[in-house]
Design a protein around this motif. Structure first.
Motif, mmCIF file in Angstrom:
data_model
loop_
_atom_site.group_PDB
_atom_site.id
_atom_site.type_symbol
_atom_site.label_atom_id
_atom_site.label_comp_id
_atom_site.label_asym_id
_atom_site.label_seq_id
_atom_site.Cartn_x
_atom_site.Cartn_y
_atom_site.Cartn_z
ATOM 1 N N GLU A 1 -47.720 36.431 46.489
ATOM 2 C CA GLU A 1 -49.094 36.598 46.019
ATOM 3 C C GLU A 1 -49.572 35.378 45.241
ATOM 4 O OE1 GLU A 1 -50.998 39.124 46.969
ATOM 5 O OE2 GLU A 1 -49.254 39.782 48.132
ATOM 6 N N MET A 2 -48.722 34.829 44.387
ATOM 7 C CA MET A 2 -49.137 33.718 43.534
ATOM 8 C C MET A 2 -49.474 32.468 44.347
ATOM 9 S SD MET A 2 -46.492 34.158 40.292
ATOM 10 C CE MET A 2 -47.457 33.191 39.120
ATOM 11 N N LEU B 1 -55.862 28.101 32.753
ATOM 12 C CA LEU B 1 -55.352 27.581 31.493
ATOM 13 C C LEU B 1 -54.694 26.215 31.648
ATOM 14 C CD1 LEU B 1 -53.816 30.862 30.020
ATOM 15 C CD2 LEU B 1 -55.850 29.656 29.205
ATOM 16 N N GLY B 2 -54.792 25.618 32.823
ATOM 17 C CA GLY B 2 -54.211 24.302 33.039
ATOM 18 C C GLY B 2 -52.719 24.323 33.281
ATOM 19 N N ALA B 3 -52.188 25.489 33.615
ATOM 20 C CA ALA B 3 -50.756 25.649 33.862
ATOM 21 C C ALA B 3 -50.511 26.033 35.311
ATOM 22 C CB ALA B 3 -50.163 26.694 32.921
ATOM 23 N N GLY B 4 -51.197 25.351 36.222
ATOM 24 C CA GLY B 4 -51.093 25.698 37.631
ATOM 25 C C GLY B 4 -49.788 25.282 38.275
ATOM 26 N N HIS B 5 -49.010 24.429 37.626
ATOM 27 C CA HIS B 5 -47.691 24.048 38.128
ATOM 28 C C HIS B 5 -46.666 24.983 37.492
ATOM 29 C CE1 HIS B 5 -49.067 20.193 39.914
ATOM 30 N NE2 HIS B 5 -49.968 20.260 38.942
ATOM 31 N N GLN C 1 -60.950 32.012 46.735
ATOM 32 C CA GLN C 1 -60.560 31.482 45.432
ATOM 33 C C GLN C 1 -61.049 30.046 45.289
ATOM 34 O OE1 GLN C 1 -58.726 33.579 43.654
ATOM 35 N NE2 GLN C 1 -58.111 32.409 41.891
ATOM 36 N N THR C 2 -61.607 29.690 44.151
ATOM 37 C CA THR C 2 -62.024 28.320 43.919
ATOM 38 C C THR C 2 -60.865 27.507 43.365
ATOM 39 O OG1 THR C 2 -62.671 28.621 41.623
ATOM 40 C CG2 THR C 2 -64.294 29.222 43.301
ATOM 41 N N GLN C 3 -61.060 26.186 43.258
ATOM 42 C CA GLN C 3 -60.009 25.322 42.743
ATOM 43 C C GLN C 3 -59.670 25.628 41.294
ATOM 44 O OE1 GLN C 3 -58.750 24.127 45.805
ATOM 45 N NE2 GLN C 3 -58.058 22.622 44.335
ATOM 46 N N GLY D 1 -55.085 25.945 43.603
ATOM 47 C CA GLY D 1 -54.754 25.316 42.332
ATOM 48 C C GLY D 1 -53.390 25.678 41.812
ATOM 49 N N PHE D 2 -52.716 26.642 42.455
ATOM 50 C CA PHE D 2 -51.357 27.017 42.059
ATOM 51 C C PHE D 2 -50.364 26.153 42.826
ATOM 52 C CE2 PHE D 2 -47.400 29.297 42.698
ATOM 53 C CZ PHE D 2 -47.109 29.793 41.436
ATOM 54 N N HIS D 3 -49.399 25.580 42.100
ATOM 55 C CA HIS D 3 -48.393 24.717 42.717
ATOM 56 C C HIS D 3 -47.006 25.197 42.312
ATOM 57 C CE1 HIS D 3 -51.513 21.793 43.797
ATOM 58 N NE2 HIS D 3 -52.010 22.002 42.589
ATOM 59 N N TRP D 4 -46.181 25.475 43.313
ATOM 60 C CA TRP D 4 -44.809 25.904 43.047
ATOM 61 C C TRP D 4 -43.926 24.680 42.878
ATOM 62 C CZ3 TRP D 4 -42.022 29.540 41.225
ATOM 63 C CH2 TRP D 4 -40.647 29.623 41.505
#
Length: 575
Positions: A48-49, A29-33, A4-6, A54-57
């Motif tokens: 999975e998420m 979509l710029g909603a990685g948080h 996966q890329t950034q 680029g995904f931040h919990w």
């Protein structure tokens, strides 16, 4: 998801899981948080998420706060916000926040981790259900407060997810995605991820017809007045509005949900328009008596129109909405706000007009010198804050005393005002401040929140402090529900709240070393606290401001009087 890329787009993968696909789309979509809480029915989905780059919990203390945080994040990002809850208990905790997002046109994605497809099909009596075999109670509830509600199936997962996200983008409304635990881990094709979702576009023919009609309407007038509403923020069109305001012959007023769309120092600015409650009479007249009035992204609700005291004829105005435009009796369907505003900018550039004379620019209320030992009141507090605020500030104000005090401020240039005057849920702003800090970490937030409102959601301050964010928080302690006291029965027992030691709250949260606290009961103590807040940049600042129980800012006083009068009329027996 190792390849996966950034940007959230896979470089070589041919398949991904449904959870990875959804996370990738959010990152694109710029909603990685993404905000929320874990629960057993969403753990497979979250596992999975979190594998997506680029995904931040962003864990929160409860689901309602997660919804508010996602809403604040979306507003500051001018895009989508997202939260993940578990089935039943979690999603029901969040539904009030999502309803507020629907009311105020904020595109939030509510993602619910659900029991497995087989459990749903067999109606198993699982925990978090109503033990009646019906798993769709809460899905049906969300259909009432979202633009689309979908329970995702493995066979159509990529279409289901993309359709929901496109709906959120197109309509600027929340959407609901229910994802069963087995669907979350199901493999799907990754090919679609190589093409990011595109924003909706206007119908070309309708846009051409609209532009021609607009040019004819504008050419007949020397002055054009715009009233700008919150939907301009939702479509991220502040820059276009400012370009329009730079044209000669243009005045621009804002509704209170769009107070900072144009710097209030701009020559074209008429400030905030609220019908009969507009602060400067000349500014109200410039809107009500406009030669040509353009309503851009407005919402004609009670608190935004001064309880429907607007003096203009809405039908006679040009109306630019999110997905359509209207001139006189003709509606141009499929003309989106971004295109209608750009068309107005172009049309205004065709005909020279005389420059406007600044009208109705309110003077910033000057603070008087603090009197040692003199008790604070609302007037002195807001005047002192006016002189303290700095350019480039995100001002966040909770419903009631805080919001209507902040509305009368003349905001410094390049500032924002974040509030929730339509839904008006008290307690919204503390978790919304978390969302704002995550969305714009290098921009300082200044929060105004009452003691009653803070008691609903103050636990999210712990998240803010432990994440290292440094807002300035003014806790307005007026010993209860002052707005309701102003409306009716000020001494009633239900107007009271329990008394807390607010300056000790950060220590209880284990974050005393991350915040500086102060308590102001007098004018000189407030002056010292404001100096402390200005000088403290590496830590958060919490200032408890003790104010009289029945005192309120100017604007809230007149609004409360109007509400009280309307309530009295409504309870009178019919003749």
């Amino acid at each position: 998801m190792s390849d996966q890329t950034q940007s959230g787009t896979p470089s070589t993968a041919t398949t991904v899981t449904v959870g990875q696909y959804l996370a990738s789309r959010l990152v694109q979509l710029g909603a990685g948080h993404v905000f929320g809480l874990p629960g057993d029915f969403n753990l497979a989905l979250l596992d999975e998420m979190v594998t997506v780059d680029g995904f931040h919990w962003e864990g929160t203390t409860n689901e309602l706060n997660a919804a508010y945080a996602a809403d604040g994040y979306a507003r500051l990002r001018r895009g989508i916000g997202a939260l993940v809850t578990t089935f039943g208990v979690g999603e029901l905790s969040a539904i009030n926040g999502v309803a507020g997002s629907f009311s105020e046109d904020v595109p939030v994605v509510q993602i619910t981790g659900m029991p497995s497809t087989s459990a749903r099909a067999n109606g198993l009596h699982l925990h978090h259900t109503l033990i009646d075999g019906d798993y769709d109670h809460f899905f049906r509830a969300y259909r009432e407060v979202t633009a689309s509600a979908t329970i995702v199936r493995a066979a159509s997962a990529t279409r289901d997810i993309d359709a929901a996200l496109m709906t959120a983008l197109r309509e600027s409304k929340p959407v609901y995605l229910g994802i069963p635990a087995d669907v979350a881990v199901a493999p799907v094709h990754a090919a679609n991820l190589r093409n990011p979702l595109l924003a909706a576009t206007s119908d070309a023919g309708e846009l051409e017809r609209f532009t021609e009609a607009l040019a004819e309407a504008v050419a007949a007038h020397d002055r054009v007045t715009m009233l700008v509403g919150p939907q301009v923020h939702r479509a991220s069109l502040e820059k276009v509005v400012r370009q329009i305001a730079d044209h000669d012959g243009v005045y621009l007023a804002s509704q209170n949900m769009a107070k900072a769309v144009l710097d209030e120092s701009h020559r074209a600015s008429l400030g905030t328009y609220m019908g009969a409650f507009t602060r400067v009479p000349e500014a109200r007249a410039a809107v009500d008596d406009a030669e040509l009035l353009v309503l851009a992204g407005t919402v004609m609700s009670d608190f935004l129109t001064g309880f429907f005291t607007q003096g203009f004829d809405e039908d006679a105005a040009i109306e630019l909405g999110l997905t359509s435009a209207r001139i006189a009796d003709t509606t141009f369907y499929g003309v989106r706000l971004e295109d209608s505003l750009r068309a107005l900018h172009r049309v205004l550039g065709r005909t020279p007009r005389a420059a406007v004379t600044p009208v109705g620019h309110p003077d910033a209320v000057a603070a008087t010198a603090p009197v040692p030992g003199a008790a604070l009141d609302q007037a002195h507090f807001w005047a002192a804050v006016q002189g303290w605020l700095q350019p480039g500030t995100t001002v966040i104000a909770d419903a009631g005393t805080s919001f209507y005090g902040a509305l009368d401020l003349v905001l410094p240039d390049e500032s924002d005002l974040l509030g929730q005057p339509v839904w008006s849920a008290i307690g919204y702003t503390i978790p919304a401040t978390l969302g704002a800090c995550v969305a714009a970490p290098h921009r300082r937030s200044v929060l105004f929140v009452g003691d009653g409102a803070a008691q609903l959601t103050v636990q999210e301050l712990a998240t803010i402090l432990h994440r290292g964010y440094t807002p300035v928080v003014f806790l307005l302690n007026n010993d209860g529900y002052t707005v309701e006291r102003k409306i009716q029965s000020p001494a009633a027992v239900y107007q009271d709240i329990t008394s807390w030691d607010w300056t000790l709250i950060p220590a209880a949260f284990g974050a005393a070393d991350r915040v500086v606290t102060a308590r102001a009961t007098t004018q000189d103590e407030l002056a010292a606290a404001l100096t402390l807040a200005r000088e403290t940049v590496e830590k958060a600042v919490l200032i408890e401001v003790v104010l009289p129980k029945l005192d309120s800012p100017r604007l809230l006083t007149v609004l409360a009087d109007a509400i009280a009068a309307a309530a009295a009329r409504a309870t009178q027996p019919e003749a």
